[in-house]
Design a protein around this motif. Structure first.
Motif, short mmCIF file in Angstrom:
data_model
loop_
_atom_site.label_atom_id
_atom_site.label_comp_id
_atom_site.label_asym_id
_atom_site.label_seq_id
_atom_site.Cartn_x
_atom_site.Cartn_y
_atom_site.Cartn_z
N LEU A 47 -24.73 -14.28 -10.72
CA LEU A 47 -24.63 -13.00 -9.20
C LEU A 47 -23.11 -12.49 -9.89
N ALA A 48 -22.18 -12.59 -10.56
CA ALA A 48 -21.06 -12.37 -10.47
C ALA A 48 -21.28 -11.57 -11.46
N LEU A 49 -21.54 -11.46 -12.67
CA LEU A 49 -21.92 -10.46 -13.26
C LEU A 49 -22.93 -9.30 -13.02
N GLY A 50 -24.01 -9.76 -12.35
CA GLY A 50 -24.73 -8.69 -11.40
C GLY A 50 -23.95 -7.40 -10.81
N ILE A 51 -23.77 -8.61 -10.16
CA ILE A 51 -22.15 -7.36 -9.12
C ILE A 51 -21.54 -6.24 -9.85
N ILE A 52 -21.21 -7.10 -10.76
CA ILE A 52 -19.45 -6.12 -11.83
C ILE A 52 -20.85 -5.47 -12.24
N SER A 53 -21.22 -5.32 -12.69
CA SER A 53 -22.37 -4.25 -14.26
C SER A 53 -22.81 -3.39 -12.63
N LEU A 54 -23.09 -3.96 -11.81
CA LEU A 54 -24.25 -2.80 -10.87
C LEU A 54 -22.55 -1.27 -10.71
#
Length: 356
Positions: free
Chosen positions: A40-47
């Motif tokens: 989830l953290a990786l997805g938020i940062i990538s977005l």
């Protein structure tokens, strides 16, 4: 240290010290919980990185990205204001009276002055300008004005629903850990005491319908419903679903209709005539109110982009700005005091455990 005396006007240095310590703990705890969900953290940062890159890189997509970001920021602004209004067990900043209500009133007055509603869609510019041509399909009516401000109102309502979650989770965590919330005294014969008991019994016995009923009307005691639902382990989606439906849909439509009807041009003129009849202070109040309305109407027809002369500034607008500033300062000071007192309680609990 006495927790109650830990406020800015009594112990400013100690209060600021404890505030920053508690703030650091909250931020670090939040980051640790976020990192526990790595995907989830990786997805938020990538977005976030992807949106930032597409926002600044030139191309045909840039216009659409900027439009989406400005719209999301507009929605987020109202959600944050809604959270500020309901968070803190009734001590939050009353943003409906300070922001959303005046916004609805501003759109209502603009609609009646312009004779239509085809001025720019949200996010509005600093000034609402009457269009040169009026769309006959967008006539002025209560329903059309409600539609014009529906998104902002619903976003604010969603924010107020989110602001009710801390009392719910606090009481739920206390119950699951073996503690509980303080029971209400049935011997309190005051109106507030009887109202609190009624809200608790309604939520406890009726469930979803009771929560929906409490959330659908302007109710300063609704924080008690969140504590009650958390204490009796009401399922999260039952509580949040009823709160969201009541605050963002039912209650917001009631409040919108009230403001729109109150700022009907005919009713405003009648209200000013009533103000003028007040002995001694009536004429003094009527003058700044009329000046405020004249300036607002002048801005609606200001098509050349020039600002109004400084001598046309409204005394009422100046007073309102100072009032809003004072409310914001009070809200910030209350947050600083609350976090400092939380850290003081945290230190006290640690010392108590060491002594045991």
């Amino acid at each position: 240290m006495d927790t109650e005396s830990l406020v800015l006007w009594r112990r400013p240095l100690a209060t600021l010290d404890y505030f920053f310590r508690e703030l650091f703990i909250l931020i670090s705890t939040g980051l640790q919980r976020l990192l526990a969900y790595k995907l989830l953290a990786l997805g938020i940062i990538s977005l976030v990185l992807g949106i930032a890159v597409s926002y600044y890189i030139n191309g045909p997509h840039q216009v659409y990205v900027q439009l989406v970001i400005s719209t999301l920021m507009w929605w987020g602004w109202w959600i944050v204001l809604g959270v500020c209004s309901s968070v803190g067990l009734g001590t939050g900043l009353h943003t409906f009276l300070l922001y959303l209500g005046p916004h609805i009133a501003r759109v209502t007055l603009a609609a009646y002055e312009c004779g239509g509603l085809n001025f720019p869609e949200p996010p509005y510019p600093n000034d609402i300008i009457c269009p040169t041509e009026i769309d006959p399909n967008n006539a002025v009516s209560i329903w059309n004005i409600m539609s014009k401000v529906r998104v902002e109102s619903m976003m604010w309502g969603i924010g107020t629903a989110l602001g009710e979650l801390p009392p719910y989770f606090m009481a739920r965590a206390a119950r699951l850990s073996g503690g509980g919330v303080a029971e209400l005294s049935t011997n309190d014969d005051s109106k507030t005491g009887r109202a609190k008991v009624m809200v608790q019994k309604l939520v406890q016995r009726v469930g979803f319908a009771g929560i929906l009923a409490c959330a659908s009307i302007p109710n300063p005691l609704f924080d008690l419903a969140g504590l009650t639902c958390g204490h009796f382990l009401v399922p999260f989606w039952t509580f949040f679903g009823a709160t969201l439906l009541g605050k963002a849909v039912i209650k917001m439509h009631i409040q919108k209709v009230f403001v729109i009807v109150a700022f009907n041009e005919t009713l405003v003129g009648q209200a000013l005539s009533w103000v003028e009849r007040i002995p001694y202070i009536g004429p003094k109040l009527e003058a700044p109110l009329l000046e405020f309305l004249r300036n607002q109407k002048a801005r609606l027809h200001k098509n050349d982009g020039k600002s109004l002369p400084e001598n046309q500034g409204s005394v009422l607008s100046s007073l309102l700005e100072k009032f809003v500033l004072a409310m914001v300062v009070y809200f910030v000071v209350s947050i600083v005091n609350a976090l400092a007192q939380n850290y003081s309680k945290r230190v006290g609990k640690k010392k108590g455990k060491k002594r045991e």
